[in-house]
Write a protein that holds these residues in place. Structure first.
Motif, PDB file in Angstrom:
ATOM      1  N   THR B  41      89.845  47.230  16.682  1.00  0.00           N
ATOM      2  CA  THR B  41      88.583  46.660  16.204  1.00  0.00           C
ATOM      3  C   THR B  41      87.608  46.445  17.357  1.00  0.00           C
ATOM      4  OG1 THR B  41      89.716  45.583  14.387  1.00  0.00           O
ATOM      5  CG2 THR B  41      87.565  44.718  14.957  1.00  0.00           C
ATOM      6  N   GLN B  85      86.502  45.672   7.727  1.00  0.00           N
ATOM      7  CA  GLN B  85      87.875  45.458   7.247  1.00  0.00           C
ATOM      8  C   GLN B  85      87.895  44.655   5.947  1.00  0.00           C
ATOM      9  OE1 GLN B  85      90.522  44.257  10.326  1.00  0.00           O
ATOM     10  NE2 GLN B  85      92.290  44.203   8.964  1.00  0.00           N
ATOM     11  N   ASP B 162      86.547  50.229   9.673  1.00  0.00           N
ATOM     12  CA  ASP B 162      87.612  49.405  10.261  1.00  0.00           C
ATOM     13  C   ASP B 162      88.678  49.149   9.194  1.00  0.00           C
ATOM     14  OD1 ASP B 162      89.089  47.897  11.950  1.00  0.00           O
ATOM     15  OD2 ASP B 162      87.665  46.232  12.120  1.00  0.00           O
ATOM     16  N   GLU B 163      89.815  49.779   9.372  1.00  0.00           N
ATOM     17  CA  GLU B 163      90.928  49.650   8.429  1.00  0.00           C
ATOM     18  C   GLU B 163      90.463  49.749   6.979  1.00  0.00           C
ATOM     19  OE1 GLU B 163      94.217  47.915   9.475  1.00  0.00           O
ATOM     20  OE2 GLU B 163      93.731  47.661  11.591  1.00  0.00           O
TER      21      GLU B 163
HETATM   22 MG   LIG Z   1      91.492  45.185  13.596  1.00  0.00          MG
END
Ligand SMILES: [Mg+2]
Ligand SMILES: Nc1ncnc2c1ncn2[C@@H]1O[C@H](COP(=O)(O)OP(=O)(O)O)[C@@H](O)[C@H]1O
Lengths: 246, 252
Positions: B41, B85, B162-163
Motif C-alpha cells: 500500500t 482497499q 489496492d487489494e
Molecule cells: Mg495494504
C-alpha cells in the motif's frame, strides 16, 4: 513543547491548503449552505433551550443577591442584560458549540480520513481540505454572530418569562433595566468574539479530524482533543479579546 | 508508461520501501504482490503521490511526477483513477453522485451529460439500478464496482487498485479481477494492482513484482512465477505443504 510547535506548524500548513480559491464557486456555495444547515441551523433548538433557562436563572440569582432596598429593582434587568451580552451568549454558547459541532466535524472528517475517502479526493486532484473545511469555517464564522444575537434575545425572554410567572419584580422594572445605559458596542464586541470562537472551533476540529489516525478509536481520540483544545483556546481568546476590545 | 527508479520511503525513521525500481506498461495489469505489511500500500500510495518518498524518481511518461509543481501534479492526477482497499466511496453521496464527483470538479458538462457518463460507467461495471443507493446499502462486491466506475469516470490513463478483492468471496473476486483486466485492455490503461491473492496473480497478472520486507526481490510474469527459484517468493506462493509438493513434482 516540540509537540506543540509541530501541531502549530501542521495546523498552519493545513490552513494554507484550506484558504485557496475553490475549484468551482458553485460547489463551494452549495457546500456552505449544507454546512450552515448542519452546524448552525441545527444548533438553534439546543441554544434556545439553554438560553431560556440561563436567562431565567440569572434573573432569579440577581434578585436573590440584590436584597438591599437601596438598589432599585430595575438593576435586575440591567445586570441580566450585561451578563448575557458580555459573557454568556458568546463564551458559554461557544463552549457548548465546541462540544456539539466540534465533535461533529472532527468525527466526520476523521472517519473520512481513516476510510480513505480523503485520499480518494486527493487522487482525483480535488483539494480535499479546501472542499471539506472551507465551507464549514465560512458558514460558521459568518452565521455564528447571529446565533449569539438569537441566544441574547431568547435569554432576555427567559428572564421576562420567569418574572411573569413569579412576579419577583414588575415587568416594567425589568424592561427599564434592559434599556438602562445600553451600549451597542457590547453587542458588536460579543458578535466579533463569537466569530473568532467559531473559527477556533471549526478549524481545530477540522485539523484534528483531517489528521486522525488509528481506526475508529483514533477518530474518537481526535474529536476529544478537538473539544478540549478548542475550549481552552476559547477561554484564552475570551480574555485576550476582552482586554483588546473593552 | 510509469517508471519507478530507486524509490525509498520511511516512516519515523523506519524504512518501509527500499530501493524499488520497476516499470509499468499501458494495456497491462501489473501486480504488486507480497505478504501483509510488506509495503504494497505504501508503494502504491507513493506512486500516486499520497505519500512523499524520501528518495527516488517516479516518471509518468516524460514527466518526473515527484518533482512537479502542485498545479502540474493536479493536472496529472486527473488522468489517474484509484480503487481503494475499502472502496472509499463517499458515504454522503449516492452511487451516481459518487461517480459524478470528479466530473463536478473538472468538467463543465451539464447534469444530463454527467448522468449519461455515470450510467455508461455503471453499465461498464455491470451495475445497473443502483444509482440512487448510498454506499452503506451496497454489498462489498457492489461497492468495488462503484469504486471502479468512479475511478474510470474521467477516462484515466492510469488505474491503481489496492487489494481489489480483499473481503470478497472467491467468485466475486475473479469477476472483479476480470473486469479490471477488460477495462485495462479496452482503454489501454496502465494498471497497477496490489494483491496477496494467488488466484488474481494467475488470472490477470501480466507482470508481477514481489515485495518482501520493502524490497522488490523478484519480477516476472505469471508463467514464470511457478518456476522461480527465489526463496522468499516460493515461501509466499507455495504456502501449504501440498503446494510445496506440487512444485517439487512440477520441477522434476
Ligand atoms: Mg495494504
Ligand atoms: N502512515 C504510516 N505511518 C507509519 N507507518 C506506516 C504507515 N503506513 C504504513 N506503515 C508501515 O509500513 C509497513 C507497510 O505497510 P503497508 O504498505 O500498508 O503493507 P501492505 O503490504 O499490507 O499494504 C507496515 O509496517 C506499516 O506499519
Amino acid at each position: 513543547m516540540k509537540k506543540a510547535l509541530e501541531i502549530m506548524g501542521e495546523y498552519s500548513l493545513l490552513m494554507v491548503k484550506v484558504f485557496q480559491k475553490p475549484e468551482k464557486w458553485r460547489i463551494f456555495f452549495r457546500q456552505s449552505v449544507i454546512e450552515a444547515q448542519k452546524l448552525m441551523i441545527d444548533s438553534i433548538p439546543l441554544i434556545f433551550v439553554i438560553s431560556i433557562f440561563i436567562g431565567a436563572v440569572v434573573v432569579i440569582q440577581t434578585v436573590n443577591n440584590m436584597d438591599s432596598p437601596l438598589i432599585p429593582k430595575m438593576y435586575v434587568g440591567f445586570m441580566t442584560r450585561e451578563i448575557l451580552v458580555l459573557e454568556f451568549c458568546s463564551t458559554m454558547i461557544a463552549l457548548i458549540l465546541a462540544g456539539k459541532i466540534g465533535s461533529n466535524i472532527a468525527s466526520e472528517i476523521g472517519s473520512m480520513r481513516i476510510t480513505e475517502q480523503i485520499d480518494a479526493m486527493e487522487i482525483m486532484g480535488v483539494n480535499s481540505a479546501n472542499y471539506l473545511i472551507l465551507p464549514k469555517i465560512a458558514s460558521s464564522v459568518v452565521l455564528s454572530p447571529f446565533l449569539m444575537l438569537f441566544s441574547f434575545v431568547v435569554g432576555l425572554l427567559g428572564g421576562a418569562l420567569i418574572i411573569a410567572i413569579t412576579g419577583l419584580i414588575t415587568m416594567a422594572q425589568y424592561v427599564d433595566g434592559l434599556q438602562f445605559s445600553f451600549k451597542i458596542h457590547y453587542i458588536s464586541y460579543s458578535m466579533t468574539k463569537m466569530s473568532v470562537f467559531a473559527f477556533i472551533i471549526t478549524s481545530l476540529a477540522s485539523y484534528y479530524g483531517y489528521y486522525a489516525k488509528g481506526g475508529s478509536l483514533g477518530v474518537g481520540r481526535s474529536s476529544t482533543k478537538a473539544i478540549v483544545i478548542s475550549s481552552v483556546l476559547i477561554l484564552v481568546f475570551d480574555l485576550a479579546l476582552t482586554k483588546l476590545m473593552l | 508508461m510509469i517508471r519507478i527508479k530507486n524509490l525509498y520511503k520511511e516512516f519515523d525513521g523506519k524504512d518501509v520501501l527500499k530501493d524499488i525500481s520497476i516499470d509499468y506498461k499501458p494495456g497491462e495489469c501489473s501486480l504488486i504482490i507480497g505478504a501483509s505489511g510488506s509495503g504494497k500500500t505504501v508503494l502504491l500510495k507513493s506512486i500516486v503521490g499520497l505519500h512523499t518518498p524520501e528518495k527516488g524518481e517516479i516518471w509518468y511518461g516524460d514527466k518526473l511526477f515527484n518533482k512537479l509543481r502542485e498545479k502540474e501534479k493536479k493536472e496529472l492526477r486527473k488522468e489517474m483513477g484509484m480503487l481503494f482497499q475499502g472502496s472509499a466511496l463517499f458515504d454522503f453521496a449516492t452511487v451516481e453522485e459518487n461517480i459524478m464527483f470528479p466530473m463536478d470538479f473538472f468538467t463543465d458538462w451539464s447534469l444530463e451529460q454527467k448522468l449519461e457518463r455515470a450510467n455508461f460507467c455503471l453499465r461498464r461495471v455491470n451495475l445497473e439500478n443502483a444509482n440512487k443507493k448510498y454506499p452503506n446499502e451496497l454489498s462489498g462486491g457492489m461497492q468495488k464496482r462503484v469504486g471502479i466506475a468512479r475511478a474510470i469516470a474521467l477516462n484515466p490513463k492510469y488505474l491503481f487498485c489496492d487489494e481489489p478483492n480483499s473481503g470478497l468471496d472467491p467468485t466475486t473476486s475473479i469477476v472483479i479481477d476480470r473486469l479490471i483486466k477488460e477495462i485495462t485492455q479496452e482503454y489501454n490503461i496502465t494498471t497497477v494492482i496490489n494483491t496477496h491473492d494467488m488466484n488474481s496473480v494467475m488470472e490477470i497478472g501480466d507482470k508481477i513484482g514481489f515485495i518482501y520486507q520493502g524490497r522488490k526481490v523478484w519480477e516476472g510474469s505469471n508463467k514464470e512465477i511457478l518456476h522461480s527459484d527465489c526463496k522468499e517468493l516460493n515461501d509466499f506462493v507455495f504456502t501449504t505443504n501440498m503446494a510445496k509438493q506440487l512444485k517439487a513434482l512440477m520441477n522434476r
